[in-house]
Write an enzyme that holds these catalytic residues in place. Structure first.
Site, PDB file in Angstrom:
ATOM      1  N   HIS A   1     -60.306  20.471  82.468  1.00 13.52           N
ATOM      2  CA  HIS A   1     -58.742  20.347  82.427  1.00 13.52           C
ATOM      3  C   HIS A   1     -58.150  21.811  82.445  1.00 13.52           C
ATOM      4  O   HIS A   1     -58.946  22.812  82.030  1.00 13.52           O
ATOM      5  CB  HIS A   1     -58.221  19.831  81.246  1.00 13.52           C
ATOM      6  CG  HIS A   1     -58.598  20.417  79.847  1.00 13.52           C
ATOM      7  ND1 HIS A   1     -60.040  19.997  79.138  1.00 13.52           N
ATOM      8  CD2 HIS A   1     -58.134  21.245  78.990  1.00 13.52           C
ATOM      9  CE1 HIS A   1     -60.272  20.656  78.007  1.00 13.52           C
ATOM     10  NE2 HIS A   1     -59.048  21.589  78.284  1.00 13.52           N
TER      11      HIS A   1
ATOM     12  N   ARG B   1     -65.246  28.023  79.661  1.00 11.11           N
ATOM     13  CA  ARG B   1     -64.500  28.319  80.700  1.00 11.11           C
ATOM     14  C   ARG B   1     -65.384  28.255  81.852  1.00 11.11           C
ATOM     15  O   ARG B   1     -66.400  28.879  82.050  1.00 11.11           O
ATOM     16  CB  ARG B   1     -64.006  29.745  80.556  1.00 11.11           C
ATOM     17  CG  ARG B   1     -62.553  30.180  80.807  1.00 11.11           C
ATOM     18  CD  ARG B   1     -62.198  31.576  80.525  1.00 11.11           C
ATOM     19  NE  ARG B   1     -61.616  31.652  79.197  1.00 11.11           N
ATOM     20  CZ  ARG B   1     -61.755  32.677  78.407  1.00 11.11           C
ATOM     21  NH1 ARG B   1     -62.577  33.613  78.705  1.00 11.11           N
ATOM     22  NH2 ARG B   1     -61.228  32.706  77.179  1.00 11.11           N
TER      23      ARG B   1
HETATM   24 ZN    ZN Z   1     -58.685  22.375  76.400  1.00 13.15          ZN
END
Ligand code: ZN
Length: 320
Positions: free
Chosen positions: A175, A195
């Site tokens: 997301h 990440r």
């Molecule tokens: Zn998040």
């Protein structure tokens, strides 16, 4: 069950400076900061990475974490473990990194803490705003290939968003919040983020760290996005208040309320969080405004809001 020693906790947020932040949280809610890169207000947080502070009553000036350690039974029936929820307001002036969070099993094994399932209520957004949720890879091999070749346009699922939308993001879901978006996020009390892609941006001259292998480990593949579970909450006179349950999962329940005159919430076995997005009035005859975040301890009993409000309210688990 009403414990008269328990009091409402009005909380002041911890404000977090980030490269994609702006000044809207200060302008919109009156939060005080000199920075023009505030991206997150941790409005209900007992997390050591950013603590919210009680601003009223006998705990004034203490962090939520201090109150929790002194009175764990106000927040959990068993009085054990970490504080369960974390609520943030997020203002994305720029894109956030594309990321994923682990589930509890992976997080306990690898990070020695709980995982993170989160959800977003879109408080406001630009007209053409969108968001990344999920991906198109059908297998882990395809996922790895698309990530390694940087084929983000082919990999990521981008969804247009509108004010009032709600998204449930179970752990393992890729997301990214994108520019021009203000959200209220309710999540497990966890700060572990893997990440995947950061748009090749630099912070202080360097790219921020990526966590590709861990991200690939935990991304659900193929991705199935959860269906909306929105449903009306019955038992309230719609002329006084209308409630919608946005999600009910083992980690949290989140509700949206349009209060026109009055509503009564109760906090019995669970504590209840009340986030005021708009409006003004009173809670138990104490003034309550836009940008206020109140924690009603478990065992407090009934709490009455009078006035006109838009509120997000949350609590742990499945029962109210
Ligand atoms: Zn998040």
């Amino acid at each position: 069950m009403k414990n008269t020693d328990r009091e409402l906790l009005f909380l002041s947020p911890y404000l977090k400076e980030v490269l994609w932040g702006g000044t809207k949280l200060q302008k919109e809610y009156g939060y005080k900061s000199d920075s023009d890169h505030i991206g997150e207000a941790w409005v209900v947080s007992a997390n050591p990475h950013g603590l919210s502070t009680v601003r009223n009553g006998r705990f004034a000036g203490q962090t939520l974490d201090q109150v929790y350690r002194e009175h764990p039974d106000w927040f959990r029936p068993d009085g054990e473990g970490d504080f369960s929820l974390l609520v943030k307001l997020i203002d994305a002036e720029q894109h956030l990194s594309v990321q994923v969070h682990p589930d509890d099993a992976y997080a306990y094994r690898v990070e020695h803490g709980c995982g993170k399932t989160e959800c977003w209520y879109i408080v406001d957004c630009d007209e053409d705003a969108d968001i990344v949720i999920g991906h198109h890879a059908q297998s882990k091999e395809e996922l790895r290939e698309l990530v390694e070749n940087g084929e983000w346009d082919n990999l990521l699922q981008i969804i247009p968003i509108h004010k009032g939308d709600f998204f449930f993001i179970p752990s393992g879901t890729v997301h990214a919040i994108r520019r021009g978006t203000r959200i209220l996020e309710t999540q497990q009390n966890c700060d572990i983020t893997y990440r995947l892609y950061d748009y090749d941006r630099l912070q202080n001259g360097k790219p921020r760290e990526l966590h590709l292998q861990k991200a690939l480990d935990v991304i659900t593949c193929p991705q199935e996005l959860p269906k909306s579970e929105r449903c009306r909450i019955s038992g309230t006179d719609p002329e006084c208040a209308e409630g919608v349950r946005l999600i009910q999962c083992p980690m949290f329940t989140v509700e949206h309320w349009s209060v026109k005159k009055q509503v009564t919430f109760s906090a019995e076995e669970q504590y209840r969080i009340i986030d005021v997005l708009e409006g003004e009035g009173q809670i138990q005859d104490v003034p309550l405004h836009k940008g206020d975040h109140v924690l009603v301890p478990s065992g407090y009993g009934e709490v009455e809001l009078k006035g006109t409000f838009e509120v997000i309210s949350s609590y742990i688990g499945r029962t109210s």
